[in-house]
Design an enzyme around this catalytic site. Sequence first.
Site, PDB file in Angstrom:
ATOM      1  N   TYR A   1       6.389  -0.490   0.494  1.00 23.82           N
ATOM      2  CA  TYR A   1       7.718  -0.960   0.094  1.00 23.82           C
ATOM      3  C   TYR A   1       7.790  -2.476  -0.070  1.00 23.82           C
ATOM      4  O   TYR A   1       8.741  -2.994  -0.654  1.00 23.82           O
ATOM      5  CB  TYR A   1       8.773  -0.519   1.113  1.00 23.82           C
ATOM      6  CG  TYR A   1       9.275   0.891   0.923  1.00 23.82           C
ATOM      7  CD1 TYR A   1       8.394   1.969   0.876  1.00 23.82           C
ATOM      8  CD2 TYR A   1      10.628   1.158   0.802  1.00 23.82           C
ATOM      9  CE1 TYR A   1       8.845   3.267   0.723  1.00 23.82           C
ATOM     10  CE2 TYR A   1      11.098   2.451   0.645  1.00 23.82           C
ATOM     11  CZ  TYR A   1      10.202   3.500   0.611  1.00 23.82           C
ATOM     12  OH  TYR A   1      10.664   4.787   0.460  1.00 23.82           O
TER      13      TYR A   1
ATOM     14  N   LYS B   1      -4.068   6.543   6.870  1.00 23.13           N
ATOM     15  CA  LYS B   1      -5.059   7.057   5.912  1.00 23.13           C
ATOM     16  C   LYS B   1      -6.275   6.141   6.019  1.00 23.13           C
ATOM     17  O   LYS B   1      -6.775   5.596   5.032  1.00 23.13           O
ATOM     18  CB  LYS B   1      -4.439   7.058   4.498  1.00 23.13           C
ATOM     19  CG  LYS B   1      -5.197   7.893   3.482  1.00 23.13           C
ATOM     20  CD  LYS B   1      -4.990   9.390   3.636  1.00 23.13           C
ATOM     21  CE  LYS B   1      -6.051  10.145   2.860  1.00 23.13           C
ATOM     22  NZ  LYS B   1      -5.936  11.595   2.942  1.00 23.13           N
TER      23      LYS B   1
ATOM     24  N   ASP C   1      -2.404  13.369   5.770  1.00 26.68           N
ATOM     25  CA  ASP C   1      -2.302  14.667   5.087  1.00 26.68           C
ATOM     26  C   ASP C   1      -2.320  15.816   6.106  1.00 26.68           C
ATOM     27  O   ASP C   1      -1.503  16.733   6.055  1.00 26.68           O
ATOM     28  CB  ASP C   1      -3.372  14.837   3.987  1.00 26.68           C
ATOM     29  CG  ASP C   1      -4.781  14.495   4.435  1.00 26.68           C
ATOM     30  OD1 ASP C   1      -4.950  13.987   5.565  1.00 26.68           O
ATOM     31  OD2 ASP C   1      -5.720  14.749   3.658  1.00 26.68           O
TER      32      ASP C   1
ATOM     33  N   ASP D   1       8.711   7.294   5.431  1.00 27.35           N
ATOM     34  CA  ASP D   1       9.792   7.817   4.593  1.00 27.35           C
ATOM     35  C   ASP D   1       9.560   9.300   4.334  1.00 27.35           C
ATOM     36  O   ASP D   1      10.447  10.139   4.525  1.00 27.35           O
ATOM     37  CB  ASP D   1       9.825   7.043   3.266  1.00 27.35           C
ATOM     38  CG  ASP D   1      10.919   7.546   2.344  1.00 27.35           C
ATOM     39  OD1 ASP D   1      12.051   7.761   2.830  1.00 27.35           O
ATOM     40  OD2 ASP D   1      10.653   7.740   1.139  1.00 27.35           O
TER      41      ASP D   1
ATOM     42  N   ASP E   1      11.420  12.961   6.361  1.00 28.63           N
ATOM     43  CA  ASP E   1      12.162  14.031   5.676  1.00 28.63           C
ATOM     44  C   ASP E   1      11.534  15.398   5.972  1.00 28.63           C
ATOM     45  O   ASP E   1      12.240  16.394   6.182  1.00 28.63           O
ATOM     46  CB  ASP E   1      12.191  13.805   4.154  1.00 28.63           C
ATOM     47  CG  ASP E   1      13.349  12.888   3.715  1.00 28.63           C
ATOM     48  OD1 ASP E   1      13.842  12.108   4.549  1.00 28.63           O
ATOM     49  OD2 ASP E   1      13.757  12.954   2.542  1.00 28.63           O
TER      50      ASP E   1
HETATM   51  C1  IPM Z   1      15.378   6.312   3.488  1.00 27.43           C
HETATM   52  C2  IPM Z   1      15.668   6.286   2.000  1.00 27.43           C
HETATM   53  C3  IPM Z   1      15.375   4.897   1.488  1.00 27.43           C
HETATM   54  C4  IPM Z   1      13.866   4.717   1.497  1.00 27.43           C
HETATM   55  C5  IPM Z   1      15.968   4.508   0.155  1.00 27.43           C
HETATM   56  C6  IPM Z   1      17.447   4.561   0.189  1.00 27.43           C
HETATM   57  C7  IPM Z   1      15.543   3.133  -0.246  1.00 27.43           C
HETATM   58  O1  IPM Z   1      14.968   7.281   1.349  1.00 27.43           O
HETATM   59  O2  IPM Z   1      15.978   5.524   4.211  1.00 27.43           O
HETATM   60  O3  IPM Z   1      14.558   7.135   3.930  1.00 27.43           O
HETATM   61  O4  IPM Z   1      13.178   5.075   0.532  1.00 27.43           O
HETATM   62  O5  IPM Z   1      13.381   4.166   2.465  1.00 27.43           O
HETATM   63 MN    MN Z   2      13.871   8.587   2.675  1.00 23.65          MN
END
Ligand code: IPM
Ligand code: MN
Length: 363
Positions: free
Chosen positions: A139, A194, A226, A250, A254
């Site tokens: 990022y 990784k 992975d 990130d 999720d």
């Molecule tokens: C998160 C989101 C963010 C990211 C976006 C909003 C920039 O997906 O906080 O997980 O990619 O980090």
């Molecule tokens: Mn995210």
Amino acid sequence: MKDHYDIAVVHGDGIGPEICLTTLDLLNAALPGAVLTFSEYPAGAEHFLKTGESLPQATYDACKAADAILHGAAGIPGVVGPDGTEVGVDFTLKLRFGLDLYANIRPIRLFDGVTGPLRGKQAEKIDYIVLRENSEGLYAARGAGSLLRSEVAVDTLVQTRHGIERIVRKAFELARLTDGAPSDGIRRVTCCDKANVLRSYAFFRAVFDEVAKDYPDIEAEHVIVDAMTMHMVMRPNHYNVVVTENMFGDILSDLAAATIGGLGLAPSAEVGAQNGLFQPSHGSAPDIAGQGIANPYGMVLSAAAMLDWLAQRHGDARLLRAADQIKQACTQAMQEGCFTPDLGGRLKTTELAQILIDKVKAM
Ligand code: IPM
Ligand code: MN
Ligand code: NAD
């Protein structure tokens, strides 16, 4: 301890305002007497469409000056800047970099009452933290990638000793505050990288190993990213604190959210030495926006994390108590089966929020 705390509130887009407004009501119920003063500021994709600005300087400055920042979620797919990326995410990313919110703490806990995809499997108990490095990694290239003659695009992954050291240290410190992994009660920090393929991750691992020596009381292990996705599904109860690079964090957070019932349940805290940004892990959910059915638990639990963070910084027991009440209300409501449609329930966002408010008021 302060008399009151200034909270900068940015609602955002899609379901952002829906979950944010109900969370403010709940915070007011938990902390009557204007202990928290909320000031609302604009930012996001909707605001960009109206004004040409996704993050006004005044919003940024107010967030920087506030005691804490509360955000719903932002972004409208397709509303993009000249580099083709979304402008709605500017708020989150500019704050992360500008305020050096280097630690993104994403707790993953399977609550009683939630029928997540792993419920009934041997991996029943899930309770760990994904600690996402939030200030560098892939990022770091945000706004700085290059495109050569519409032929070659490059984004650079950056990992510094300073950045790795501080996030790894944070991981061990967080592990010390826990009861260990649900499977065996061992306090454990897992370095997810990784390192087998890329130099920057080999460096991440080497610095992790150096820092781990300072924490002999905590188990340290490595997993390659992975394979980690498989382990998070097959044996999530093995994990306690997982520390990882920004982009991996990130994605993994999720996936981890899915194992406990979905993104609507996943809180997040993004903190640095001075500032804290509190917003759920999920986005603006355009597919359900405007229907009043967004799950507020992730945002509410992020707000509770905000109170915990403020309580610690300022030594304020009122905030600690309010955080506990909100968490207790969530735990009870889930046990009682109070859910929005994403978790098989029938409640609207505001109905579920009212249940939480009533519970907090009765405490
Ligand atoms: C998160 C989101 C963010 C990211 C976006 C909003 C920039 O997906 O906080 O997980 O990619 O980090
Ligand atoms: Mn995210
Ligand atoms: P998303 O997290 O918005 O949604 C993914 C899926 O999860 C959708 O099916 C959605 O309905 C569901 N979901 C998410 N939160 C929910 C909730 N509270 N209750 C019920 N269901 C929920 O991810 P996406 O669709 O990939 O992204 C949509 C937009 O959000 C994009 O513009 C993206 O850039 C943005 N985004 C913003 C943030 C942020 O502001 N912090 C974070 C992630 C994504």
